[in-house]
Design a protein around this motif. Structure first.
Motif: not given
Length: 145
Positions: A56-75
């Protein structure tokens, strides 16, 4: 006149054909069963701790999946929902480092296929530390009480 009752023979049950059928079924199931070990997802369940883990101390990558199926990588919103675009965005962000922790955050209304596609892309890229984040919806839990 013969008034003596006839001696009844006890009926005999012949099990030879039944044993033959059972053995044939056993051989059939042994031959037709495949012993291929399908690919499985290996889960590592979290352990409770007061201190953050080393990952957890490393810079994590966050992949978000929206309700419409779109992807967001670190926002940052991606231009489309194709797996190739997601793969390119994560590869660009991570570079050659595959030891970074990745968190998938999915909206409750997003399709299961979108989340599985994101997991598949990350797995094919070689990431090992993939987490799925959940969020307690305070408005629903307060309304239920």
């Amino acid at each position: 006149m013969n008034l003596r009752p006839k001696d009844h023979e006890e009926p005999e049950m012949n099990l030879t054909s039944l044993i033959d059928v059972v053995l044939l079924l056993l051989i059939f199931f042994m031959v037709s069963t495949t012993f291929v070990d399908e690919s499985r997802i290996k889960l590592q369940l979290p352990q409770a701790s007061n201190e953050p883990a080393a990952d957890q101390k490393k810079d994590p990558i966050e992949v978000a999946v929206t309700a419409t199926g779109e992807y967001r990588v670190n926002g940052q919103v991606l231009i489309n929902t194709s797996p190739a675009t997601l793969s390119a965005a994560v590869s660009k962000l991570a570079g050659e480092r595959r030891d970074l922790p990745v968190t998938i955050r999915a909206d409750a209304r997003s399709t299961h296929q979108s989340v599985v596609t994101a997991m598949d892309v990350l797995g094919r890229l070689g990431f090992k530390a993939i987490s799925i984040a959940t969020v307690n919806d305070q408005s629903n839990s307060a309304a239920a009480q």
